[in-house]
Design a protein around this motif. Structure first.
Motif, PDB file in Angstrom:
ATOM      1  N   GLU A  14       0.820  -1.214   0.000  1.00 22.51           N
ATOM      2  CA  GLU A  14       0.000   0.000   0.000  1.00 22.51           C
ATOM      3  C   GLU A  14       0.852   1.262   0.000  1.00 22.51           C
ATOM      4  O   GLU A  14       0.410   2.333   0.425  1.00 22.51           O
ATOM      5  CB  GLU A  14      -0.948  -0.010   1.211  1.00 22.51           C
ATOM      6  N   LEU A  15       2.086   1.138  -0.485  1.00 20.94           N
ATOM      7  CA  LEU A  15       3.000   2.266  -0.532  1.00 20.94           C
ATOM      8  C   LEU A  15       2.589   3.254  -1.619  1.00 20.94           C
ATOM      9  O   LEU A  15       2.386   2.869  -2.774  1.00 20.94           O
ATOM     10  CB  LEU A  15       4.414   1.754  -0.804  1.00 20.94           C
ATOM     11  N   ALA A  16       2.486   4.536  -1.262  1.00 24.45           N
ATOM     12  CA  ALA A  16       2.180   5.591  -2.237  1.00 24.45           C
ATOM     13  C   ALA A  16       3.462   6.152  -2.827  1.00 24.45           C
ATOM     14  O   ALA A  16       3.582   6.290  -4.039  1.00 24.45           O
ATOM     15  CB  ALA A  16       1.364   6.702  -1.583  1.00 24.45           C
ATOM     16  N   TYR A  17       4.403   6.495  -1.956  1.00 29.99           N
ATOM     17  CA  TYR A  17       5.734   6.921  -2.389  1.00 29.99           C
ATOM     18  C   TYR A  17       6.644   6.991  -1.176  1.00 29.99           C
ATOM     19  O   TYR A  17       6.239   6.652  -0.047  1.00 29.99           O
ATOM     20  CB  TYR A  17       5.720   8.220  -3.184  1.00 29.99           C
ATOM     21  N   VAL A  18       7.884   7.431  -1.410  1.00 29.96           N
ATOM     22  CA  VAL A  18       8.934   7.380  -0.389  1.00 29.96           C
ATOM     23  C   VAL A  18       9.595   8.750  -0.283  1.00 29.96           C
ATOM     24  O   VAL A  18       9.778   9.438  -1.289  1.00 29.96           O
ATOM     25  CB  VAL A  18      10.001   6.313  -0.768  1.00 29.96           C
ATOM     26  N   HIS A  19       9.961   9.130   0.939  1.00 24.78           N
ATOM     27  CA  HIS A  19      10.765  10.324   1.180  1.00 24.78           C
ATOM     28  C   HIS A  19      12.202   9.932   1.514  1.00 24.78           C
ATOM     29  O   HIS A  19      12.439   8.939   2.217  1.00 24.78           O
ATOM     30  CB  HIS A  19      10.228  11.107   2.384  1.00 24.78           C
ATOM     31  N   VAL A  20      13.144  10.755   1.048  1.00 22.71           N
ATOM     32  CA  VAL A  20      14.561  10.615   1.380  1.00 22.71           C
ATOM     33  C   VAL A  20      15.080  12.009   1.720  1.00 22.71           C
ATOM     34  O   VAL A  20      14.747  12.979   1.028  1.00 22.71           O
ATOM     35  CB  VAL A  20      15.368  10.038   0.198  1.00 22.71           C
ATOM     36  N   ALA A  21      15.887  12.117   2.775  1.00 25.26           N
ATOM     37  CA  ALA A  21      16.423  13.431   3.151  1.00 25.26           C
ATOM     38  C   ALA A  21      17.679  13.267   3.985  1.00 25.26           C
ATOM     39  O   ALA A  21      17.931  12.211   4.567  1.00 25.26           O
ATOM     40  CB  ALA A  21      15.382  14.232   3.942  1.00 25.26           C
ATOM     41  N   GLY A  22      18.448  14.335   4.050  1.00 18.08           N
ATOM     42  CA  GLY A  22      19.636  14.360   4.888  1.00 18.08           C
ATOM     43  C   GLY A  22      19.378  15.078   6.203  1.00 18.08           C
ATOM     44  O   GLY A  22      18.310  15.647   6.429  1.00 18.08           O
ATOM     45  N   GLY A  23      20.373  15.037   7.082  1.00 19.02           N
ATOM     46  CA  GLY A  23      20.246  15.688   8.377  1.00 19.02           C
ATOM     47  C   GLY A  23      21.604  15.834   9.027  1.00 19.02           C
ATOM     48  O   GLY A  23      22.644  15.782   8.351  1.00 19.02           O
ATOM     49  N   HIS A  24      21.593  15.977  10.348  1.00 19.91           N
ATOM     50  CA  HIS A  24      22.836  16.192  11.083  1.00 19.91           C
ATOM     51  C   HIS A  24      22.797  15.439  12.410  1.00 19.91           C
ATOM     52  O   HIS A  24      21.749  15.330  13.050  1.00 19.91           O
ATOM     53  CB  HIS A  24      23.057  17.682  11.359  1.00 19.91           C
ATOM     54  N   SER A  25      23.960  14.950  12.818  1.00 23.67           N
ATOM     55  CA  SER A  25      24.099  14.314  14.126  1.00 23.67           C
ATOM     56  C   SER A  25      24.663  15.325  15.122  1.00 23.67           C
ATOM     57  O   SER A  25      25.609  16.051  14.808  1.00 23.67           O
ATOM     58  CB  SER A  25      25.036  13.105  14.029  1.00 23.67           C
ATOM     59  N   HIS A  26      24.079  15.361  16.318  1.00 22.02           N
ATOM     60  CA  HIS A  26      24.561  16.260  17.365  1.00 22.02           C
ATOM     61  C   HIS A  26      24.485  15.532  18.698  1.00 22.02           C
ATOM     62  O   HIS A  26      23.413  15.141  19.142  1.00 22.02           O
ATOM     63  CB  HIS A  26      23.716  17.534  17.413  1.00 22.02           C
ATOM     64  N   ASN A  27      25.644  15.307  19.297  1.00 19.54           N
ATOM     65  CA  ASN A  27      25.723  14.609  20.586  1.00 19.54           C
ATOM     66  C   ASN A  27      25.022  13.253  20.543  1.00 19.54           C
ATOM     67  O   ASN A  27      24.328  12.865  21.494  1.00 19.54           O
ATOM     68  CB  ASN A  27      25.132  15.464  21.705  1.00 19.54           C
ATOM     69  N   GLY A  28      25.207  12.553  19.441  1.00 18.96           N
ATOM     70  CA  GLY A  28      24.644  11.210  19.322  1.00 18.96           C
ATOM     71  C   GLY A  28      23.181  11.150  18.936  1.00 18.96           C
ATOM     72  O   GLY A  28      22.613  10.062  18.831  1.00 18.96           O
ATOM     73  N   VAL A  29      22.567  12.317  18.722  1.00 19.58           N
ATOM     74  CA  VAL A  29      21.155  12.377  18.325  1.00 19.58           C
ATOM     75  C   VAL A  29      21.079  12.805  16.866  1.00 19.58           C
ATOM     76  O   VAL A  29      21.737  13.767  16.461  1.00 19.58           O
ATOM     77  CB  VAL A  29      20.368  13.359  19.211  1.00 19.58           C
ATOM     78  N   TRP A  30      20.283  12.080  16.067  1.00 18.41           N
ATOM     79  CA  TRP A  30      20.140  12.433  14.656  1.00 18.41           C
ATOM     80  C   TRP A  30      18.967  13.396  14.487  1.00 18.41           C
ATOM     81  O   TRP A  30      17.858  13.136  14.957  1.00 18.41           O
ATOM     82  CB  TRP A  30      19.913  11.187  13.796  1.00 18.41           C
TER      83      TRP A  30
END
Length: 275
Positions: free
Chosen positions: A199-215
């Motif tokens: 039942e997948l409509a579509y997919v998201h992909v994105a970048g981010g940042h790690s700070h003190n072990g938290v994404w």
């Protein structure tokens, strides 16, 4: 309608800051636009250009609050419906999130408590939304910095029951799966094994940042390889109708965005080359 599938391809989130970039990027097969930033009666010229080329445009809501105890506001649903009609959109998407309560805005897409009681509330909210929208409705899994202590279901189980009881489509954000793996210890690949990906409509992909072990899922950086690996894992289980790159600030060059789309296609292709 359950079982229906709209072929989208590879796309990018349309933002006014990069409207001309999106128009001229090679290989953009669909785009997504934040619904709250649109006025259905005055669609931006860039989106009109894309629609005239036959590029599907999907309104993506961020403020409906489908995961709250209150019923979805009809005015917000009417806006989503008007956006879909103005854009001739194949579907509308939103987040499975809590965003307000008792008139107070959370200011963030907060995770929904995954309890049986919450499930009942969200099912009814989805049905209200579906009754007001002229196109299929898809829900996105969110990134979390915390989990509720009384959760009774995994995220995959919760989403699976929503699909079973409402026929809602899924917008799977593989970056959010990765975020929850890093921050909460949830196994992204195990989640993919349990999600109703038919039942997948579509997919998201994105970048981010790690700070003190938290994404932090900031949508302001190149997609890291571990997130592309999760995309490859998803593609090894299902052929996704569409995969879309999100980038919301600190925009790079046109060439850098084009390279990100190439990296996404490469990650998708890796699934078909595995032994």
């Amino acid at each position: 309608m359950r079982g229906s599938r709209v072929e989208l391809g590879v796309g990018i989130g349309w933002r006014s800051e990069i409207d001309l970039t999106v128009e001229r990027l090679p290989g953009v097969e669909f785009v997504e636009v934040i619904a709250e930033m649109l006025r259905p009666g005055r669609i931006p010229e860039s989106l009109r250009v894309l629609r005239e080329r036959g590029v599907p445009v999907i309104p993506h809501g961020v403020a409906l609050g489908i995961g709250g105890a209150d019923k979805p506001e009809i005015s917000r649903l009417e806006h989503l419906a008007a956006c879909a009609e103005a854009l001739d959109a194949p579907l509308v998407s939103e987040h499975l999130a809590f965003v307000r309560g008792d008139g107070m805005e959370a200011g963030h897409l907060l995770p929904v408590p995954r309890t049986r009681d919450a499930l009942t509330v969200v099912v009814e909210n989805i049905k209200i939304a579906q009754a007001e929208l002229p196109v299929p409705f898809a829900l996105e899994n969110v990134a979390a910095l915390f989990g509720w202590p009384d959760d009774e279901l995994t995220e995959a189980e919760f989403l699976g029951e929503l699909v079973e009881r409402t026929g809602v489509k899924l917008l799977i954000d593989v970056a959010n799966l990765y975020t929850n793996e890093v921050n909460l210890g949830s196994d992204a690949r195990a989640a993919l094994d349990r999600l109703p990906l038919t039942e997948l409509a579509y997919v998201h992909v994105a970048g981010g940042h790690s700070h003190n072990g938290v994404w932090h899922d900031t949508h302001t950086a190149s997609v890291p390889e571990p997130i592309l690996d999760v995309l490859t894992e998803l593609c090894s289980r299902v052929d996704p109708p569409g995969v879309l790159l999100e980038w919301d600030d600190d925009y790079p060059s046109d060439a850098a965005l084009a390279q990100e789309l190439t990296r996404i296609r490469t990650a998708m292709s890796r699934a078909s080359t595995r032994p």
